[in-house]
Design an enzyme around this catalytic site. Structure first.
Site, PDB file in Angstrom:
ATOM      1  N   GLU A 424       0.768  -1.270   0.008  1.00 54.42           N
ATOM      2  CA  GLU A 424      -0.032   0.052  -0.085  1.00 54.42           C
ATOM      3  C   GLU A 424       0.763   1.462   0.031  1.00 54.42           C
ATOM      4  O   GLU A 424       0.694   2.300   0.994  1.00 54.42           O
ATOM      5  CB  GLU A 424      -0.896  -0.101   1.240  1.00 54.42           C
ATOM      6  CG  GLU A 424      -1.950  -0.996   0.811  1.00 54.42           C
ATOM      7  CD  GLU A 424      -3.079  -0.916   2.159  1.00 54.42           C
ATOM      8  OE1 GLU A 424      -3.172  -0.040   2.951  1.00 54.42           O
ATOM      9  OE2 GLU A 424      -4.166  -1.753   2.074  1.00 54.42           O
ATOM     10  N   GLU A 501      -4.903  -9.122   0.900  1.00 56.12           N
ATOM     11  CA  GLU A 501      -5.663  -8.702   2.300  1.00 56.12           C
ATOM     12  C   GLU A 501      -6.773  -8.798   1.938  1.00 56.12           C
ATOM     13  O   GLU A 501      -7.515  -8.324   1.084  1.00 56.12           O
ATOM     14  CB  GLU A 501      -5.140  -7.329   2.779  1.00 56.12           C
ATOM     15  CG  GLU A 501      -3.817  -7.343   3.484  1.00 56.12           C
ATOM     16  CD  GLU A 501      -3.470  -5.980   4.033  1.00 56.12           C
ATOM     17  OE1 GLU A 501      -4.207  -5.180   4.495  1.00 56.12           O
ATOM     18  OE2 GLU A 501      -2.397  -5.561   3.969  1.00 56.12           O
TER      19      GLU A 501
END
Ligand code: GAL
Length: 828
Positions: A424, A501
């Protein structure tokens, strides 16, 4: 041959002191010593911390691994995101090391598996090296600073003041430190690279690239002898092949050799067969160095259309993300704690781990090699924030150095199937300019330079990146949450995808609040807990059932990695600083996460059985929730759920049938807002009129009974019960026993509301090193001898004393309750 391995090839270090007993030509004295005890520690700045003549007798005596912050007092005013523990600061470590005069022609190295953070290493007062990234392994050549035949002072300064983190990072020498003494001509640290390829006809080619270094001031003739060793120390199955080389003065050579295997056992999740390569560096008939590098032969193919194939068979990744901390032990890396985490996860049906978001301890990969667990080996979280890269002008040297160490250390592990270059990274994923792409390209090039055999992945969260070419140099796109891999697949159909995720579901072990939450973000704000009927998730995420359905529908995706396997210290969403616009005062925020499938101590939440039912269909799971102690709710409708690998169950209350429920058949639509979806994975009785007594679930699979489970109403708390997870510990000062503490009624039924404070005493060769109860709001210190129970349970972790032998007796007591004891043995 015994399993003595150079620590610099990412292989297991066995025992405390290893002498290379290379038979029968042996003359080498390659020596590895894990520096566990004998360290002194002082927190804060120490003006003369590195000085040889400093009187450090007043410093604390500590053992490595050591996390100086975990024994600190949790402070409600400290940052919730990083666990409300005093990890920010600096500290000094010192240790004396005697190096014999006979070693004076040899090289002396210090290897650090990880120091949090900004390590500076001094030898006899002189700065010998250091490292800037707290999660990476590094080594220091100490030779020129060593006084041979004398005692040497090693001092390490760790400084976390600049470190930025979104979770609890720990502080200090939290992973092992090794001393390595070898000849002046030796195999380069992490310099052996074993790769294997399986042809379409099924023949395996094993390529071995070995770097050999010469520290002498004259060129040296050597020969490199390579032997392929079979599984389980079977002995040589191919070779020796030998190649002679001249190594230039103070230089290095590369030796490349190859083996062909027509028959072999592939490394896979069910049979993780390990072969190894033994390299001997010879000079005439003298052996100068020897390394043994385990590896596996396996075929890993990521396909854009059908996901992952391992050894020719499609395999859905059923993975979990694991942060590096070990709950009450903090960041201190104990191999047994890691092994236990992996065992608990594997029992649930996990076949893969993502090392979110950092280089793991090397032992994690050794364990996954042996257990048949696949790994996404991730090096960084955000490059512009939590990666210890403070000056972006240093981007290239920082990346070059850190990727070099990371890939060279880990590239021989068959468990590693993907390199993750980061998680991220908003500054990259949200950028539209060419500079972001140039950075990603540079990073990719560094990875490929050291290992070209594994795909590269970045874990993404911003769809804007799909409008750019930024990720062109990646092989796989990882996506976090909300099925974002779907638009990515549509945009880049030729790339492979992993759901890096998933879920971010939330719950507190043992906590139930009725009525059931209507929305995934209806939380029990007053109690600062999250209901355990498994309806809750973070606003950007979904409950497990939704993700199961997605994985069944989206076969192009290689599988999911749940956020997270274990609860971890820090990031206590939704009771943290950034939920609800930051209105929650610091002292009302919690301290550890609610995301885990098991709690901070490894005690399963209900969700554990939901995953196990779906992910481990061959194991019998029959789990009833909630507890059955609802005094004051007599006659009121109380939902009962059963998690089972069966497809049907009958529920009985005090012997009276409440009917059968059957899982919905077929393939569910992955509609995140549909309540119907749960019917495919769980069995529900919505309105059971509460009456104390006994709830029994009898489960069936295809019409055949597979077993039953019972949940009983507990009477008054009467006695304590202790359950150690092991009977025998090694006396290495590192081995651990986890002892579960419970309060039960006179009949031995767990009292689910018990919250008494328990006191622990220990006799014999072990000591308590951590105590906790899985309550994310608890401010009870992790190091001590008492702890309140949380929903009837707590856990104490005991560590063996080095070189000891005997029986350890643990006793738990609490006012008004019958005490309990348990024992286990230490030593042979
Ligand atoms: C993700 C992030 C993780 C963790 C998680 C919580 O976006 O990558 O580190 O913060 O959210 O849901």
């Amino acid at each position: 041959m015994r399993n003595v391995i150079s620590p610099f090839v990412g292989a297991p270090i066995v025992g405390f002191l290893l002498i290379c007993a290379c038979a029968p030509l042996a003359q080498c004295e390659q020596r590895v010593e894990v520096l566990t005890d004998g360290w002194r520690f002082a927190p804060g700045p120490q003006e003369r911390g590195a000085a040889t003549d400093l009187a450090d007798a007043g410093w604390q005596t500590v053992q490595i691994p050591h996390d100086w912050a975990i024994s600190g007092k949790p402070d409600p005013q400290l940052d919730a995101a990083t666990g409300k523990l005093p990890w920010r600061g600096e500290g000094w470590y010192r240790r004396k090391v005697k190096i014999s005069a006979e070693d004076s022609t040899r090289r002396v190295y210090l290897l650090f598996d990880g120091v949090m953070s900004e390590a500076k290493v001094y030898v006899n007062g002189e700065e010998a090296g250091g490292w800037d990234y707290g999660y990476n392994s590094f080594w220091v050549d100490a030779t020129q600073f060593i006084k041979f035949g004398e005692e040497n002072v090693i001092a390490v300064h760790a400084d976390t003041t600049k470190h930025r983190s979104r979770w609890y990072p720990g502080a200090g020498l939290y992973r092992k430190v090794s001393l390595y003494v070898c000849e002046a001509i030796h195999a380069e640290h992490w310099g052996t690279h074993v790769s294997s390829e399986v042809s379409d006809s099924g023949e395996a080619t094993i390529s071995v690239r070995s770097e050999i270094r010469n520290h002498l001031t004259t060129p040296q003739d050597i020969s490199a002898e390579l032997v392929l060793l079979g599984p389980d120390e079977q002995g040589a199955i191919a070779g020796p092949v030998t190649e002679s080389k001249t190594i230039p003065a103070q230089g290095a050579v590369v030796v490349e050799q190859e083996f062909k295997l027509k028959e072999f056992e592939a490394w896979g999740v069910e049979s993780p067969t390990l072969y190894s390569v033994r390299l001997r560096v010879m000079q005439e008939d003298r052996e100068l160095d020897q390394t043994v590098t385990p590896f596996g032969v396996r075929k890993v193919e990521f396909t854009p259309k059908y996901g992952l194939y391992l050894n020719g068979k499609r395999l859905e990744l059923r993975g979990v993300n694991l942060h590096h901390d070990q709950g009450p032990l903090g960041a201190a890396f104990y191999p047994r704690a890691m092994q236990r985490q992996l065992e608990i996860m594997k029992d649930m049906g996990v076949n893969a781990i993502r090392t979110s978001h950092n280089a793991p301890a090397p032992e994690l990969l050794e364990m996954c090699d042996r257990m048949g667990l696949l790994v996404i080996d991730e090096l960084f979280d955000k490059w512009d924030d939590t990666a210890d890269l403070h000056d972006q002008k240093q981007f290239e040297p920082f990346m070059r150095r850190n990727i070099g160490n990371f890939v060279r250390r880990d590239r021989n592990h068959p468990c590693v199937i993907v390199w993750s270059v980061g998680n991220e990274i908003g500054a990259i994923l949200g950028a539209k300019d060419e500079r972001a792409k140039a950075k990603v390209d540079f990073v990719a090039e560094q990875f490929r330079q050291h290992d070209n055999s594994r795909p590269l992945l970045m874990a993404c969260h911003m769809l804007q990146v799909l409008e750019t070419q930024t990720l062109d140099s990646m092989d796989i796109l990882g996506w976090n949450y909300r099925r974002q891999y779907l638009p990515s697949h549509e945009r880049f159909p030729k790339m492979s995808h992993i759901y890096t995720e998933s879920a971010s579901a939330l719950s507190t072990r043992g906590f139930y609040k009725l009525p059931l939450p209507k929305n995934k973000t209806d939380f029990a704000y007053d109690e600062r807990q999250v209901d355990s009927y498994d309806h809750n998730a973070a606003k950007w995420a979904d409950i497990p059932d939704v993700e199961f359905a997605r994985m069944q529908a989206d076969r192009f995706c290689s599988g999911e990695f749940v956020w997270t396997g274990f609860d971890y210290l820090g990031e206590p969403t939704p009771y943290d600083h950034n939920w609800d616009d930051g209105k929650r005062p610091a002292e009302d925020q919690a301290r550890s996460s609610y995301f885990g499938i098991v709690d901070l101590c490894g005690m399963p939440k209900d969700r554990y059985y939901l995953y196990r039912s779906h992910w481990a269909p061959a194991s019998t799971t029959i789990h009833i929730l909630p507890h059955w102690n609802w005094s004051g709710r007599d006659g009121e409708p109380t939902p009962v759920y059963v998690y089972t690998n069966g497809d049907e169950a009958e529920l009985l209350l005090n012997g009276k049938s409440l009917g059968r429920q059957k899982k919905t058949e077929g393939k569910p639509e992955p509609d995140a807002d549909s309540d119907e979806l749960m019917g495919y994975y769980r069995l529900r009785w919505a309105d059971v009129p509460y009456e104390p007594g006994e709830l029994t679930a009898v489960a069936y699979l295809k019409g055949k009974e597979i077993g039953s489970a019972t949940m009983r109403t507990a009477g008054d708390p009467e006695q304590l019960r202790l359950t150690p997870d092991r009977k025998q510990l090694a006396a290495d000062g590192l081995d651990l026993c986890y002892v579960q503490i419970e309060v039960v009624d006179a009949a031995g039924v767990l009292c689910p509301h018990a919250d008494a404070t328990i006191k622990i005493s220990v006799s014999g060769p072990a000591e308590a090193v951590g105590i906790a109860n899985g309550d994310p709001t608890s401010m009870n210190p992790f190091v001590g001898d008492s702890c309140p129970l949380f929903h009837g349970k707590a856990m104490v972790v005991l560590r063996s004393k080095p070189g000891s032998k005997g029986v350890v007796k643990v006793t738990a007591s609490s006012d008004g309750l019958e005490s309990a004891s348990a024992s286990f043995a230490v030593g042979e």
